[in-house]
Design a protein around this motif. Structure first.
Motif, PDB file in Angstrom:
ATOM      1  N   UNK A 202       0.854  -1.191   0.000  1.00  0.00           N
ATOM      2  CA  UNK A 202       0.000   0.000   0.000  1.00  0.00           C
ATOM      3  C   UNK A 202       0.888   1.239   0.000  1.00  0.00           C
ATOM      4  N   UNK A 203       0.680   2.083  -1.009  1.00  0.00           N
ATOM      5  CA  UNK A 203       1.422   3.335  -1.138  1.00  0.00           C
ATOM      6  C   UNK A 203       0.405   4.446  -1.308  1.00  0.00           C
ATOM      7  N   UNK A 204       0.265   5.280  -0.261  1.00  0.00           N
ATOM      8  CA  UNK A 204      -0.769   6.326  -0.250  1.00  0.00           C
ATOM      9  C   UNK A 204      -2.128   5.677  -0.520  1.00  0.00           C
ATOM     10  N   UNK A 298      25.244   4.468 -14.618  1.00  0.00           N
ATOM     11  CA  UNK A 298      25.178   5.147 -15.927  1.00  0.00           C
ATOM     12  C   UNK A 298      24.913   4.168 -17.072  1.00  0.00           C
ATOM     13  N   UNK A 299      25.504   2.973 -17.024  1.00  0.00           N
ATOM     14  CA  UNK A 299      25.279   2.002 -18.095  1.00  0.00           C
ATOM     15  C   UNK A 299      23.819   1.528 -18.120  1.00  0.00           C
ATOM     16  N   UNK A 300      23.248   1.319 -16.948  1.00  0.00           N
ATOM     17  CA  UNK A 300      21.851   0.874 -16.886  1.00  0.00           C
ATOM     18  C   UNK A 300      20.904   1.977 -17.353  1.00  0.00           C
ATOM     19  N   UNK A 301      21.178   3.223 -16.954  1.00  0.00           N
ATOM     20  CA  UNK A 301      20.318   4.322 -17.380  1.00  0.00           C
ATOM     21  C   UNK A 301      20.454   4.562 -18.874  1.00  0.00           C
ATOM     22  N   UNK A 302      21.620   4.247 -19.438  1.00  0.00           N
ATOM     23  CA  UNK A 302      21.799   4.389 -20.884  1.00  0.00           C
ATOM     24  C   UNK A 302      20.924   3.394 -21.642  1.00  0.00           C
ATOM     25  N   UNK A 303      20.568   2.292 -21.007  1.00  0.00           N
ATOM     26  CA  UNK A 303      19.656   1.319 -21.620  1.00  0.00           C
ATOM     27  C   UNK A 303      18.185   1.724 -21.487  1.00  0.00           C
ATOM     28  N   UNK A 304      17.929   2.852 -20.835  1.00  0.00           N
ATOM     29  CA  UNK A 304      16.555   3.311 -20.649  1.00  0.00           C
ATOM     30  C   UNK A 304      15.879   2.752 -19.419  1.00  0.00           C
ATOM     31  N   UNK A 305      16.639   2.201 -18.478  1.00  0.00           N
ATOM     32  CA  UNK A 305      16.086   1.608 -17.267  1.00  0.00           C
ATOM     33  C   UNK A 305      16.125   2.604 -16.115  1.00  0.00           C
ATOM     34  N   UNK A 306      15.089   2.604 -15.287  1.00  0.00           N
ATOM     35  CA  UNK A 306      15.070   3.419 -14.082  1.00  0.00           C
ATOM     36  C   UNK A 306      15.731   2.620 -12.963  1.00  0.00           C
ATOM     37  N   UNK A 307      16.721   3.222 -12.334  1.00  0.00           N
ATOM     38  CA  UNK A 307      17.562   2.511 -11.371  1.00  0.00           C
ATOM     39  C   UNK A 307      17.336   3.093  -9.977  1.00  0.00           C
ATOM     40  N   UNK A 308      17.250   2.208  -8.969  1.00  0.00           N
ATOM     41  CA  UNK A 308      17.051   2.619  -7.578  1.00  0.00           C
ATOM     42  C   UNK A 308      18.059   1.887  -6.707  1.00  0.00           C
ATOM     43  N   UNK A 309      18.773   2.654  -5.882  1.00  0.00           N
ATOM     44  CA  UNK A 309      19.671   2.058  -4.893  1.00  0.00           C
ATOM     45  C   UNK A 309      18.851   1.751  -3.645  1.00  0.00           C
ATOM     46  N   UNK A 310      18.876   0.499  -3.216  1.00  0.00           N
ATOM     47  CA  UNK A 310      18.058   0.120  -2.057  1.00  0.00           C
ATOM     48  C   UNK A 310      18.886  -0.750  -1.113  1.00  0.00           C
ATOM     49  N   UNK A 311      18.388  -0.854   0.086  1.00  0.00           N
ATOM     50  CA  UNK A 311      18.944  -1.761   1.088  1.00  0.00           C
ATOM     51  C   UNK A 311      17.777  -2.292   1.916  1.00  0.00           C
ATOM     52  N   UNK A 312      17.553  -3.608   1.854  1.00  0.00           N
ATOM     53  CA  UNK A 312      16.471  -4.181   2.653  1.00  0.00           C
ATOM     54  C   UNK A 312      16.844  -4.220   4.134  1.00  0.00           C
ATOM     55  N   UNK A 316      16.836   1.686   3.002  1.00  0.00           N
ATOM     56  CA  UNK A 316      17.194   2.847   2.187  1.00  0.00           C
ATOM     57  C   UNK A 316      16.620   2.689   0.768  1.00  0.00           C
ATOM     58  N   UNK A 317      16.016   3.726   0.238  1.00  0.00           N
ATOM     59  CA  UNK A 317      15.517   3.758  -1.126  1.00  0.00           C
ATOM     60  C   UNK A 317      14.241   2.993  -1.374  1.00  0.00           C
ATOM     61  N   UNK A 318      13.661   2.385  -0.345  1.00  0.00           N
ATOM     62  CA  UNK A 318      12.455   1.591  -0.569  1.00  0.00           C
ATOM     63  C   UNK A 318      11.236   2.462  -0.888  1.00  0.00           C
ATOM     64  N   UNK A 319      11.164   3.633  -0.299  1.00  0.00           N
ATOM     65  CA  UNK A 319      10.024   4.508  -0.551  1.00  0.00           C
ATOM     66  C   UNK A 319       9.981   4.917  -2.022  1.00  0.00           C
ATOM     67  N   UNK A 320      11.135   5.330  -2.557  1.00  0.00           N
ATOM     68  CA  UNK A 320      11.173   5.727  -3.962  1.00  0.00           C
ATOM     69  C   UNK A 320      10.831   4.551  -4.884  1.00  0.00           C
ATOM     70  N   UNK A 321      11.327   3.357  -4.544  1.00  0.00           N
ATOM     71  CA  UNK A 321      11.056   2.188  -5.383  1.00  0.00           C
ATOM     72  C   UNK A 321       9.567   1.830  -5.387  1.00  0.00           C
ATOM     73  N   UNK A 322       8.942   1.833  -4.215  1.00  0.00           N
ATOM     74  CA  UNK A 322       7.519   1.473  -4.160  1.00  0.00           C
ATOM     75  C   UNK A 322       6.651   2.507  -4.870  1.00  0.00           C
ATOM     76  N   UNK A 323       7.034   3.786  -4.795  1.00  0.00           N
ATOM     77  CA  UNK A 323       6.265   4.803  -5.523  1.00  0.00           C
ATOM     78  C   UNK A 323       6.398   4.587  -7.037  1.00  0.00           C
ATOM     79  N   UNK A 324       7.596   4.214  -7.477  1.00  0.00           N
ATOM     80  CA  UNK A 324       7.772   3.943  -8.908  1.00  0.00           C
ATOM     81  C   UNK A 324       6.955   2.725  -9.332  1.00  0.00           C
ATOM     82  N   UNK A 325       6.902   1.694  -8.493  1.00  0.00           N
ATOM     83  CA  UNK A 325       6.064   0.533  -8.786  1.00  0.00           C
ATOM     84  C   UNK A 325       4.598   0.948  -8.907  1.00  0.00           C
ATOM     85  N   UNK A 326       4.125   1.714  -7.933  1.00  0.00           N
ATOM     86  CA  UNK A 326       2.722   2.139  -7.939  1.00  0.00           C
ATOM     87  C   UNK A 326       2.396   2.962  -9.179  1.00  0.00           C
ATOM     88  N   UNK A 327       3.331   3.814  -9.602  1.00  0.00           N
ATOM     89  CA  UNK A 327       3.105   4.645 -10.792  1.00  0.00           C
ATOM     90  C   UNK A 327       2.935   3.789 -12.038  1.00  0.00           C
TER      91      UNK A 327
END
Length: 483
Positions: A202-204, A298-312, A316-327
């Motif tokens: 659940x995101x918002x 940079x190599x992954x973004x050059x392929x057109x992929x959205x990249x997120x640094x996370x740590x379970x 760290x970075x989980x909020x941004x990743x889940x918002x991108x999933x929801x979008x």
């Protein structure tokens, strides 16, 4: 031992219909009470229904044979038999029903979705229901119709919006455990996860489901490891997330090589090229992992992929990743075509459709195909001559006799209806007014049994050297002399 099963073969059998009853009412001072045999009950059907509480096909792995209840037979005094109880089988959401040769019969998505896999047989009519003005006291009843027998394959394909893919021990189970309430098994060795895990995120004001697909390694699409068993669980996912271990110590492993290997397996499996991708570089809480993530981003973004640094571990970075999933899930739902209302299409039969067909076989026999003739044959007791005569009358009224003659059938030719074979004799006088006799007998069948066979008549004709047309002209005179 795993308690998750996502593919089973079921042997289903619907209930048989109960036999009709042959009974004559007997009461003091009423010697001719008339027929009072009741009808047989209908057999139970076998249906599949989606239940939210069922998550695996494990029960069917140990009980593959399923049978509904048979209908009860009718009884005297116009007592009808009880209908057999339907068998309702609860299956998980996302179950696909297929025939043994791979044809999809139903795709069960959504709680409450129901599919009738095997229909129960009809109950036979008793002699009270078969009585009419010409046949006042039938000495026979219909047999119950056998229920459907069907072998099917059930495959479970997880219904999830987001699928987590990646090498074993990349952190997929850890990720789903921290962004949802799912509690998968987590350990520091490969193939810890042996079953797909589902979690609700659940995101918002957005809610979506995430599936952890285990066992993807190079060669998974061709049967290596566990990937072939679980690749089917990503088919319904609208978004795929590559979970990459940036702190792995395995030689020859790096984020770019991992993504290429997983994409190769997804491509070989097929049908997933249009799904949007996200990349989650996991374990950036480890210094070496953070450095490697900065190098490959940079190599992954050059392929057109959205990249997120996370740590379970540190989240760290989980909020941004889940918002991108929801979008992405929300975009997929808006782009999906609206569900069309269910329409009932009525296709009336053509005026000249008799409901059956006749096929001439290479061996000189004839096959009658049609739901009604085949059902009538199944419900006929061939040990009762009156029941056989009644079947002949029904087939004649339907037009089977006439079409057989037009198709070129001759007396003595083999005719198949359902699982029965007959020597066709058009001289049975089918369809004429019924001449009553003793119950269970038919005068026409007695005449047929006393009549010489087609081969005997042909031999006698050749011996007399009489032309067929002469024999036809002489027949009325012979009948007049006999009278």
């Amino acid at each position: 031992m795993t308690t998750f099963v996502d593919r089973v073969v079921l042997h289903m059998q619907a209930g048989d219909g109960g036999h009709g009853c042959v009974s004559i009412h007997r009461e003091k001072f009423k010697p001719f009470g008339g027929p009072d045999g009741g009808n047989g009950g209908h057999g139970g059907s076998v249906s599949l229904v989606v239940d939210a509480q069922v998550t695996t096909l494990l029960d069917f792995h140990f009980r593959p044979h399923l049978k509904a209840e048979n209908g009860k037979g009718g009884a005297g005094s116009n007592r009808d038999g009880a209908n057999g109880r339907d068998l309702v089988i609860k299956v998980p959401n996302g179950t696909v029903v297929q025939s043994l040769d791979g044809e999809v019969l139903a795709d069960l998505v959504g709680v409450g979705t129901t599919f009738e896999a095997a229909r129960g047989g009809r109950g036979g009519r008793g002699n009270a229901s078969l009585a009419n003005a010409r046949r006042k006291a039938p000495g026979f009843a219909e047999l119950g119709e056998p229920g459907d027998r069907l072998d099917v394959v059930l495959e479970l394909k997880s219904v999830a919006d987001v699928g987590l893919v990646g090498f074993p021990s990349a952190g997929k189970s850890s990720l789903i455990s921290v962004i949802s309430a799912a509690k998968p098994k987590i350990a520091d060795y490969p193939f810890t996860t042996l079953v797909p895990n589902l979690g609700v995120v659940r995101v918002d004001n957005h809610t979506f489901t995430v599936a952890d697909v285990p066992g993807l390694i190079p060669g998974a699409a061709s049967g290596k490891g566990l990937g072939l068993e679980f690749l089917r669980h990503v088919e319904r996912c609208a978004v795929l997330v590559h979970v990459i271990d940036t702190a792995t110590l395995e030689p020859g492993r790096d984020p770019l090589a991992d993504i290429d290997a997983i994409e190769s397996e997804l491509s070989q499996y097929g049908g997933l090229t249009d799904r949007p991708r996200l990349v989650a570089l996991n374990k950036v809480d480890v210094p070496d992992g953070k450095d490697l993530a900065d190098i490959v981003r940079p190599d992954l973004e050059a392929r057109g992929l959205r990249v997120f640094d996370i740590s379970t571990a540190t989240r760290e970075g989980l909020r941004e990743l889940t918002y991108a999933m929801a979008e992405l899930v929300d975009q997929g739902r808006r782009a999906a075509p609206p569900a069309e209302p269910t329409r009932i299409v009525i296709r009336p039969k053509a005026v000249d459709d008799a409901g059956f067909t006749i096929e001439a076989e290479p061996d000189g026999s004839y096959t009658v195909r049609g739901s009604r003739p085949e059902r009538w044959v199944k419900q006929t007791n061939f040990d009762n001559d009156e029941a056989v005569g009644y079947l002949a009358d029904r087939l004649a009224r339907l037009g089977v006799e006439e079409k057989l003659a037009k198709a070129g059938a001759q007396a003595g030719d083999l005719v198949r209806i359902g699982d029965r074979e007959f020597d066709w004799q058009p001289t049975l006088y089918a369809g004429i007014d019924f001449v009553p006799g003793n119950r269970g007998t038919d005068v026409r069948l007695e005449e047929k049994s006393n009549r010489p066979s087609a081969s005997d008549r042909l031999a006698a004709r050749k011996a007399r050297r009489v032309r067929p047309e002469d024999e036809v002209e002489a027949a009325p005179a012979a009948e007049a002399d006999a009278e």
